[in-house]
Design a protein around this motif. Sequence first.
Motif, PDB file in Angstrom:
ATOM      1  N   PRO A   1       0.165   5.774  -4.277  1.00 23.83           N
ATOM      2  CA  PRO A   1      -0.604   6.587  -3.353  1.00 23.83           C
ATOM      3  C   PRO A   1      -2.028   6.757  -3.830  1.00 23.83           C
ATOM      4  O   PRO A   1      -2.318   6.608  -5.020  1.00 23.83           O
ATOM      5  CB  PRO A   1       0.147   7.925  -3.377  1.00 23.83           C
ATOM      6  CG  PRO A   1       0.776   7.970  -4.725  1.00 23.83           C
ATOM      7  CD  PRO A   1       1.117   6.557  -5.067  1.00 23.83           C
TER       8      PRO A   1
ATOM      9  N   SER B   1       5.302   2.427  -5.970  1.00 25.85           N
ATOM     10  CA  SER B   1       4.548   3.251  -5.036  1.00 25.85           C
ATOM     11  C   SER B   1       3.191   3.571  -5.629  1.00 25.85           C
ATOM     12  O   SER B   1       3.084   3.923  -6.795  1.00 25.85           O
ATOM     13  CB  SER B   1       5.311   4.550  -4.737  1.00 25.85           C
ATOM     14  OG  SER B   1       5.569   5.243  -5.940  1.00 25.85           O
TER      15      SER B   1
ATOM     16  N   ARG C   1       0.810  -1.213   0.000  1.00 26.88           N
ATOM     17  CA  ARG C   1       0.000   0.000   0.000  1.00 26.88           C
ATOM     18  C   ARG C   1       0.845   1.266   0.000  1.00 26.88           C
ATOM     19  O   ARG C   1       0.476   2.268  -0.587  1.00 26.88           O
ATOM     20  CB  ARG C   1      -0.944   0.001   1.211  1.00 26.88           C
ATOM     21  CG  ARG C   1      -2.065  -1.015   1.093  1.00 26.88           C
ATOM     22  CD  ARG C   1      -3.000  -0.647  -0.068  1.00 26.88           C
ATOM     23  NE  ARG C   1      -3.954  -1.740  -0.317  1.00 26.88           N
ATOM     24  CZ  ARG C   1      -3.793  -2.661  -1.226  1.00 26.88           C
ATOM     25  NH1 ARG C   1      -2.696  -2.650  -1.982  1.00 26.88           N
ATOM     26  NH2 ARG C   1      -4.691  -3.608  -1.396  1.00 26.88           N
ATOM     27  N   TRP C   2       1.963   1.265   0.691  1.00 31.90           N
ATOM     28  CA  TRP C   2       2.813   2.445   0.747  1.00 31.90           C
ATOM     29  C   TRP C   2       4.161   2.142   0.084  1.00 31.90           C
ATOM     30  O   TRP C   2       4.332   2.409  -1.077  1.00 31.90           O
ATOM     31  CB  TRP C   2       2.969   2.911   2.203  1.00 31.90           C
ATOM     32  CG  TRP C   2       1.705   3.524   2.720  1.00 31.90           C
ATOM     33  CD1 TRP C   2       1.237   4.781   2.483  1.00 31.90           C
ATOM     34  CD2 TRP C   2       0.710   2.872   3.528  1.00 31.90           C
ATOM     35  NE1 TRP C   2       0.029   4.968   3.108  1.00 31.90           N
ATOM     36  CE2 TRP C   2      -0.325   3.827   3.765  1.00 31.90           C
ATOM     37  CE3 TRP C   2       0.584   1.603   4.101  1.00 31.90           C
ATOM     38  CZ2 TRP C   2      -1.451   3.533   4.521  1.00 31.90           C
ATOM     39  CZ3 TRP C   2      -0.538   1.307   4.859  1.00 31.90           C
ATOM     40  CH2 TRP C   2      -1.535   2.264   5.046  1.00 31.90           C
ATOM     41  N   SER C   3       5.087   1.572   0.819  1.00 32.08           N
ATOM     42  CA  SER C   3       6.362   1.183   0.213  1.00 32.08           C
ATOM     43  C   SER C   3       7.117   0.312   1.190  1.00 32.08           C
ATOM     44  O   SER C   3       6.836   0.311   2.402  1.00 32.08           O
ATOM     45  CB  SER C   3       7.200   2.419  -0.153  1.00 32.08           C
ATOM     46  OG  SER C   3       7.675   3.066   1.014  1.00 32.08           O
TER      47      SER C   3
END
Length: 497
Positions: free
Chosen positions: A259, A257, A82-84
């Motif tokens: 977002p 990534s 979901r983010w990194s």
Amino acid sequence: MVAGKQQRGSEAPLDGGWGWVIVGCCFMVTVCTRAVTRCVSIFFVEFQAHFGADYAATAWVHSLVDCTTMLCAPVGSLIGNRWSCRVAVMLGGLLSSCGLLLSSFSTRLEFLYLSMGVLTGVGFALCYTPAIAMVGCYFRQRKALAYGIAMSGSGIGTFVLAPVVQLLIELYSWRGALLVLSAFVANLGVCGALLRPIRPQEDEEQVEREEKESTGEERLGNVSSRNTEVTVKPSKESEDSLLPSGKSLSFPMECVSSPPPPLLSGDPAPQLQRRWFFSSCFLSFKEYRFLLLPDFLGMAMSFLFLATGCSLPFIYLVPYALSVGVRHQHAAFLMSILGVISIVGNITFGWLTDRRCLKPYRLACYVFSVAMEGLCCLFVPLLQSFPLLVPFAILYGYFDGAYVALIPVVTSDLVGPQYLSSALGVVYFLHAIPYLVSPPIGGWLVDVTGSYMATFFLSGAAMVLSSLVLSIISRIRRCQHRVSAVTEDNKHEPLPH
């Protein structure tokens, strides 16, 4: 559009370049997580003497660290997706360092269960799976070798840390040793900062098609075509990559990534936000399609037996050596031997299974290494001196390094690289419950029988059974594939006139 093409043109090369930095970071992550977890067994006697606990109660400390690390492995995959991976590893380093710091001030064994077992275990979980998955993003042809080097951190760390931790305990007591380990584990934050996400390499036609399809979405949400494509829907290659003939180059979702789409200026855009939410849920379901594969289900069953037996020797080797009259330094040196030989297993098996002649037989090599580990444990009760325990540490360490390096490789071969992060989260999650219950069961067997024979028999039998289960299932699947191939050939044969 031109800028987008230039950005895609500067992709990170596979099988080299920054990939070796990623391997080095994963190496340090395995040192700070798995090697430190193994060294908890050196504190076993200290905890037992200080808190006046029996074997079973003291064994819960190590089992909780292992269990929490594996139980929360899907959480690490989720944060990485979901983010990194950067966020996951740096957050995990902070939590694990704080857990060891609080453990040094523990006054009760129950407090160690929470600080070392739960808090440190959660931190290790957030670091371990994303770092391993990142190696799969950067390597294809030399994937087994890269994983062998990266996973050898567990062995090298055990070799170096075992005598160092023993020396720290003698100089500063177990509390001071935990303080030093807390500072050492904080270096996970540096490793996380170096985990640079890699962007997928796509051909020009795919790029043009994506840019045309995303033109309308740019007008709605002012979202870049690349981020929208990755966030909203998986590519066609990702959908088809579970097929055996899939040769498309695709990447795990955590390597890119993704977002959430930004809101329009002055407009909350609730429809766009709801669309992103449902698209994320859809992607979450797609990331676990591999759970329906019969081959993965068979491997999962074998992992349950493997996890039941593989942690027991690391916990009870030092106490067993002390019980047969081996000195403290020699007992700790057995862990060092086991660790350094596992390095050889990591790298040699990784290099060998990358060869063209052995690449189709990676699963067979994995089964062989697990079976040899089990056989080594079955003979431990016959070894009652330091010179006899050294060959056990050599053999067990070598095959332990071999199978540990091959777990992500055979998993990637089975589910495909784009599902590797989620699959590794499930694989390590399957280790959680056995890691939780097997050390206390081993301690209970020691308390009941008064010896370590039953504990090592349990370990050896579980690993042998794991290799047998995987061998039988793979043989059945191979026969089914042959029957299906023969049936398909007969179906296409022309009928005689």
